[in-house]
Motif scaffolding. Structure first.
Motif, mmCIF file in Angstrom:
data_model
loop_
_atom_site.group_PDB
_atom_site.id
_atom_site.type_symbol
_atom_site.label_atom_id
_atom_site.label_comp_id
_atom_site.label_asym_id
_atom_site.label_seq_id
_atom_site.Cartn_x
_atom_site.Cartn_y
_atom_site.Cartn_z
ATOM 1 N N LEU A 74 4.889 -4.552 -12.457
ATOM 2 C CA LEU A 74 4.855 -5.427 -11.288
ATOM 3 C C LEU A 74 3.420 -5.747 -10.870
ATOM 4 O O LEU A 74 3.138 -6.850 -10.392
ATOM 5 N N SER A 75 2.522 -4.796 -11.066
ATOM 6 C CA SER A 75 1.129 -5.015 -10.667
ATOM 7 C C SER A 75 0.449 -6.093 -11.499
ATOM 8 O O SER A 75 -0.606 -6.605 -11.122
ATOM 9 N N GLU A 116 -8.406 -0.380 -9.088
ATOM 10 C CA GLU A 116 -8.518 1.083 -9.049
ATOM 11 C C GLU A 116 -7.127 1.726 -8.970
ATOM 12 O O GLU A 116 -6.888 2.786 -9.565
ATOM 13 N N SER A 117 -6.232 1.096 -8.252
ATOM 14 C CA SER A 117 -4.879 1.632 -8.087
ATOM 15 C C SER A 117 -4.118 1.616 -9.407
ATOM 16 O O SER A 117 -3.386 2.558 -9.730
ATOM 17 N N ARG A 118 -4.297 0.547 -10.160
ATOM 18 C CA ARG A 118 -3.638 0.481 -11.465
ATOM 19 C C ARG A 118 -4.126 1.615 -12.367
ATOM 20 O O ARG A 118 -3.327 2.287 -13.037
ATOM 21 N N ALA A 119 -5.426 1.855 -12.354
ATOM 22 C CA ALA A 119 -5.986 2.947 -13.152
ATOM 23 C C ALA A 119 -5.449 4.293 -12.659
ATOM 24 O O ALA A 119 -5.173 5.194 -13.463
ATOM 25 N N ASP A 121 0.059 -7.447 -5.228
ATOM 26 C CA ASP A 121 -1.015 -6.454 -5.139
ATOM 27 C C ASP A 121 -0.389 -5.113 -4.775
ATOM 28 O O ASP A 121 0.330 -5.022 -3.768
ATOM 29 N N ILE A 122 -0.647 -4.101 -5.592
ATOM 30 C CA ILE A 122 -0.190 -2.745 -5.296
ATOM 31 C C ILE A 122 -1.422 -1.867 -5.171
ATOM 32 O O ILE A 122 -2.232 -1.791 -6.100
ATOM 33 N N VAL A 173 0.875 -1.172 0.000
ATOM 34 C CA VAL A 173 0.000 0.000 0.000
ATOM 35 C C VAL A 173 0.910 1.218 0.000
ATOM 36 O O VAL A 173 1.753 1.369 0.890
ATOM 37 N N GLN A 174 0.760 2.065 -0.998
ATOM 38 C CA GLN A 174 1.609 3.240 -1.138
ATOM 39 C C GLN A 174 0.773 4.511 -1.081
ATOM 40 O O GLN A 174 -0.256 4.606 -1.740
ATOM 41 N N GLU A 175 1.233 5.476 -0.300
ATOM 42 C CA GLU A 175 0.575 6.772 -0.268
ATOM 43 C C GLU A 175 0.686 7.437 -1.638
ATOM 44 O O GLU A 175 1.686 7.297 -2.344
ATOM 45 N N GLU A 176 -0.345 8.163 -1.999
ATOM 46 C CA GLU A 176 -0.379 8.863 -3.287
ATOM 47 C C GLU A 176 0.860 9.727 -3.496
ATOM 48 O O GLU A 176 1.402 9.797 -4.618
ATOM 49 N N ALA A 177 1.323 10.367 -2.421
ATOM 50 C CA ALA A 177 2.476 11.268 -2.542
ATOM 51 C C ALA A 177 3.714 10.560 -3.062
ATOM 52 O O ALA A 177 4.534 11.154 -3.777
#
Length: 292
Positions: A207-208, A280-283, A214-215, A181-185
């Motif tokens: 990688l995703s 959603e994160s990939r998008a 899972d990213i 889980v990565q912060e948007e920043a």
């Protein structure tokens, strides 16, 4: 300058190339390098060769030979192969490449790499930077270059090599389950400049696509999660044991007590649930890449 048997040119300029000096504070690593150096010297003397002759035959300077034999410089894999052939060691010196392979990396990186190599599950939340396993080499180099005090060229090369070596986790069989889980920043900070940043985002997308990775992205607007205290990481092993660490808990030290681990797992689980889904994160990453 001379040329060794594999066609690689060697000369005095290569003696002080960054990334191969021994860290005097790394006692276990220094002991390994010293032991290998003594073996090389013993084989050279048994062959009746002076250091200068050995260096000439190898295509290295006499000074480098003394440094290696004295345990003051980590021999490269190609050095071990060459020494084995020149001294007629019949594979005994070349076999020591495995002993020195990890010594080039700082001790704390070696310790982390060993844990990651054993892990069957890894869960990591990053609030300030991308996790080391997700970084491209050029991104990692730029990031390490921001440290203060400034890393010496040798320290930077050792840290970079160690970080990149850890990424062998992606080619393990069977593959571990990896969750980030990565912060948007961390996705929007152009570390290394726009070109390096773009290639880093492309690497995240690559990688995703791996089925065991899972990213997820935590949008900046979502503040109601327990990851606001900093990094969280939990590694689980096949024997049922685990180890974890968090920036703001247990003095930032690695912990393995079940009660303490449950706290970190709870924090990570809630943080993961608040983040965007992997899809959603990939998008989201593709959107950020399109904006660069």
């Amino acid at each position: 300058m001379s040329v060794v048997g594999d066609g690689t040119e060697r000369g005095d300029a290569g003696v002080d190339e960054p990334g191969w000096e021994v860290d005097p504070d790394d006692e276990p690593g220094a002991a390994v390098v010293a032991a290998v150096g003594r073996q090389i010297k013993a084989w050279r003397e048994a062959a009746g060769m002076r250091a200068a002759e050995f260096g000439t035959a190898m295509g290295y300077s006499e000074d480098l030979i003394y440094k290696v034999e004295g345990g003051r410089r980590i021999p490269r894999p190609e050095f071990m192969d060459g020494a084995d052939g020149v001294l007629g060691a019949d594979g005994k010196l070349a076999a020591m490449k495995a002993d020195i392979a990890e010594v080039r990396y700082p001790k704390k990186i070696r310790d982390l790499a060993r844990l990651e190599a054993r892990a069957v599950e890894l869960a990591a939340y990053g609030s300030h930077n991308l996790h080391g396993l997700l970084q491209t080499e050029e991104y990692a180099r730029a990031l390490l270059g921001t440290r203060r005090p400034v890393l010496s060229p040798d320290e930077l090369e050792r840290a970079l090599a160690g970080r990149m070596a850890r990424q062998s986790i992606f080619s393990r069989t069977p593959a571990p389950e990896l969750s980030f889980v990565q912060e948007e920043a961390t996705l929007r900070r152009p570390v290394g400049g726009v070109a390096v940043w773009r290639r880093q985002l492309e690497n995240l997308l690559r990688l995703s696509e791996l089925p065991f990775v899972d990213i997820q992205v935590m949008p900046t607007a979502r503040w109601d999660h327990p990851g606001t205290g900093g990094r969280i990481q939990v590694l689980k092993f096949a024997d049922g044991s685990a180890v974890g660490r968090a920036d703001d808990e247990f003095a930032g030290r690695p912990i393995s007590h079940p009660k303490q681990l449950r706290i970190l797992e709870l924090r990570y689980g809630i943080t993961q649930a608040r983040a965007l889904t992997p899809e959603e994160s990939r998008a989201f990453i593709e959107q950020v890449l399109g904006e660069t």
